[in-house]
Design a protein around this motif. Structure first.
Motif, short mmCIF file in Angstrom:
data_model
loop_
_atom_site.label_atom_id
_atom_site.label_comp_id
_atom_site.label_asym_id
_atom_site.label_seq_id
_atom_site.Cartn_x
_atom_site.Cartn_y
_atom_site.Cartn_z
N ALA A 1 0.82 -1.22 0.00
CA ALA A 1 0.00 0.00 0.00
C ALA A 1 0.85 1.26 0.00
CB ALA A 1 -0.94 0.00 1.21
N LEU A 2 2.16 1.11 0.19
CA LEU A 2 3.04 2.27 0.30
C LEU A 2 2.99 3.16 -0.94
CD1 LEU A 2 5.22 3.88 1.76
CD2 LEU A 2 6.92 2.28 0.88
N THR A 3 3.00 2.56 -2.14
CA THR A 3 3.01 3.36 -3.37
C THR A 3 1.78 4.26 -3.45
OG1 THR A 3 4.29 1.68 -4.57
CG2 THR A 3 3.04 3.26 -5.89
N GLY A 4 0.62 3.70 -3.17
CA GLY A 4 -0.60 4.51 -3.21
C GLY A 4 -0.60 5.60 -2.16
N MET A 5 -0.07 5.31 -0.98
CA MET A 5 -0.02 6.31 0.09
C MET A 5 0.89 7.47 -0.27
SD MET A 5 0.15 3.94 3.51
CE MET A 5 -1.34 3.39 4.34
N ILE A 6 2.08 7.16 -0.82
CA ILE A 6 3.00 8.23 -1.20
C ILE A 6 2.42 9.03 -2.36
CG2 ILE A 6 5.30 8.77 -2.06
CD1 ILE A 6 5.29 7.86 0.81
N GLY A 7 1.76 8.36 -3.29
CA GLY A 7 1.10 9.07 -4.38
C GLY A 7 0.06 10.04 -3.86
N GLN A 8 -0.68 9.62 -2.85
CA GLN A 8 -1.68 10.49 -2.22
C GLN A 8 -1.01 11.67 -1.55
OE1 GLN A 8 -4.16 8.33 0.51
NE2 GLN A 8 -5.22 10.16 1.27
N ALA A 9 0.10 11.40 -0.84
CA ALA A 9 0.80 12.48 -0.13
C ALA A 9 1.40 13.50 -1.08
CB ALA A 9 1.88 11.89 0.77
N LEU A 10 1.85 13.04 -2.26
CA LEU A 10 2.44 13.96 -3.23
C LEU A 10 1.43 14.99 -3.73
CD1 LEU A 10 4.70 11.58 -5.35
CD2 LEU A 10 5.45 13.65 -4.16
N GLY A 11 0.16 14.71 -3.55
CA GLY A 11 -0.86 15.66 -3.97
C GLY A 11 -1.13 16.77 -2.98
N HIS A 12 -0.45 16.75 -1.83
CA HIS A 12 -0.65 17.78 -0.80
C HIS A 12 0.51 18.76 -0.81
CE1 HIS A 12 -4.12 15.92 1.30
NE2 HIS A 12 -3.62 14.80 0.80
N ARG A 13 0.21 20.02 -0.92
CA ARG A 13 1.27 21.05 -0.96
C ARG A 13 2.02 21.17 0.36
NH1 ARG A 13 -1.38 26.21 -4.25
NH2 ARG A 13 -1.70 25.13 -6.26
N ASP A 14 1.39 20.80 1.46
CA ASP A 14 2.04 20.96 2.76
C ASP A 14 2.76 19.70 3.21
OD1 ASP A 14 -0.23 19.48 3.14
OD2 ASP A 14 -1.06 20.70 4.76
N ILE A 15 2.99 18.77 2.29
CA ILE A 15 3.76 17.56 2.61
C ILE A 15 4.97 17.50 1.68
CG2 ILE A 15 3.77 15.04 2.67
CD1 ILE A 15 0.82 15.07 3.26
N VAL A 16 6.13 17.29 2.27
CA VAL A 16 7.37 17.11 1.51
C VAL A 16 7.73 15.63 1.54
CG1 VAL A 16 9.83 17.65 1.35
CG2 VAL A 16 8.20 19.42 2.07
N ILE A 17 7.93 15.04 0.37
CA ILE A 17 8.39 13.67 0.27
C ILE A 17 9.91 13.71 0.11
CG2 ILE A 17 8.26 11.48 -0.96
CD1 ILE A 17 5.65 12.33 0.40
N ALA A 18 10.60 13.04 1.01
CA ALA A 18 12.06 12.96 0.93
C ALA A 18 12.47 11.51 0.71
CB ALA A 18 12.69 13.50 2.22
N THR A 19 13.53 11.30 -0.05
CA THR A 19 14.03 9.96 -0.28
C THR A 19 15.54 9.94 -0.05
OG1 THR A 19 14.49 10.24 -2.64
CG2 THR A 19 12.26 9.54 -2.03
#
Length: 344
Positions: free
Chosen positions: A99-117
């Motif tokens: 489910a991680l891929t879908g969750m990160i995809g959802q988070a990428l749609g929020h301007r107030d969330i930064v995805i770091a790798t």
């Protein structure tokens, strides 16, 4: 309060996760507890085995893709050159299919969330189709593979692409976290953490701002354009008709032996006006061959797939009667053997 969620998955790299955790915890101490740091998984609280020796870390929560703040995804630890179940591509593929891929995809749609790798974390997201057209970096051994997913590789220690911040090799987790501390909390807190750790962030963070390298004033009509004058001339040449293509024509049932298992692929190849055309079908996905070329009795082509992961593959096959053998390759990943037979 700055909320930081560090995602764990089976086979994750310890340093990718622990180094940022230490940085953000130190920042919380220096910033009077204005930072909250937590290990999470896509499934919820559980014990998660890291790669190599399987050291386990307890994740205390479930990833919340709606929570403002930072979500950090580490890479995997495993065999680099092998193609078995303990290889890094296989570990990343298993994590991608949760489910991680879908969750990160959802988070990428929020301007107030930064995805770091960190390291292979960007590959995990790219293989899931989340970084199409995004600037990113990964370990230097995976940069070619990153490009085959549709992401845009940038050879920097840390790459800032807005709500996506990625780091290169394993130790870049320190640099990514320190940069995010500076970006979110300010340089004085980041400097205090650097002093505490006796570590200075390496390299310039790449951002798509400012003057680009090599930019210059275009020459006027009366000025020589040396670059254009010295560049080799190119011509649009029509494709050369292929006479031997008939040996490849037909429908083929093939199997590709990949690090993530055997994939059945149906190929349909035909010749029209001396030109080769083809389609590949895997599951419900059908894609057209890109630039098929016959040379030295071998047929080569490229195609882009989205399942079981997003990749741009290059194929090279040969035919002996109704039997087909060849390889499929993505970047520096080990070549996967293709075998098949003509069914019509």
């Amino acid at each position: 309060m700055l909320t930081v969620q560090i995602v764990l998955f089976d086979g994750f790299d310890l340093l990718d996760a622990i180094a940022p955790y230490e940085v953000f915890c130190a920042a919380a101490m220096k910033a009077e507890n204005t930072v909250s740091v937590q290990f999470v998984t896509a499934e919820g609280p559980r014990s998660v085995a890291s790669g190599f020796n399987g050291l386990k870390i307890e994740a205390s929560g479930r990833l919340n893709p709606e929570c403002a703040g930072i979500i950090l995804v580490p890479g995997a630890a495993g065999d680099v050159e092998a193609d078995g179940s303990d290889s890094i591509p296989a570990i990343l593929n298993r994590a991608m299919n949760t489910a991680l891929t879908g969750m990160i995809g959802q988070a990428l749609g929020h301007r107030d969330i930064v995805i770091a790798t960190v390291c292979g974390g960007s590959l995990l997201l790219a293989m899931g189709g989340l970084l199409e057209g995004r600037k990113a970096v990964t370990h230097h051994l995976g940069m070619d593979v990153l490009g085959t997913t549709g992401a845009i590789p940038v050879p920097a220690r840390v790459v800032d692409d807005g709500n996506l911040v990625s780091g290169g090799g394993v130790t870049s987790g320190l640099d990514v976290a320190l940069y995010l501390v500076e970006r979110e909390l300010g340089p004085r807190i980041a400097h205090a953490v650097e002093q505490l750790f006796e570590f200075e962030r390496r390299g310039t963070v790449w951002r798509e701002t400012g003057m680009a390298p090599g930019s210059h004033r275009a020459p006027t009509r009366d000025e020589p354009n040396n670059a254009a004058d010295q560049a080799p001339m190119t011509y649009d040449t029509p494709p050369v008709p292929i006479m031997q293509a008939s040996v490849f024509d037909g429908d083929w049932d093939t199997t590709i032996a990949t690090p993530v298992g055997k994939l059945p692929v149906k190929l349909s190849i035909s010749t029209s006006h001396g030109m080769i055309q083809g389609q590949a079908t895997q599951g419900e996905e059908t894609v057209e061959f890109v630039t098929p070329v016959l040379q030295n009795n071998k047929l080569t082509w490229s195609l882009s797939i989205t399942k079981p992961m997003r990749l741009h593959l290059k194929f090279e096959v040969a035919v002996n009667g109704d039997q087909m053998v060849g390889i499929a390759k993505a970047g520096i990943l080990p070549a996967s053997k293709l075998t098949g037979k003509r069914v019509s």
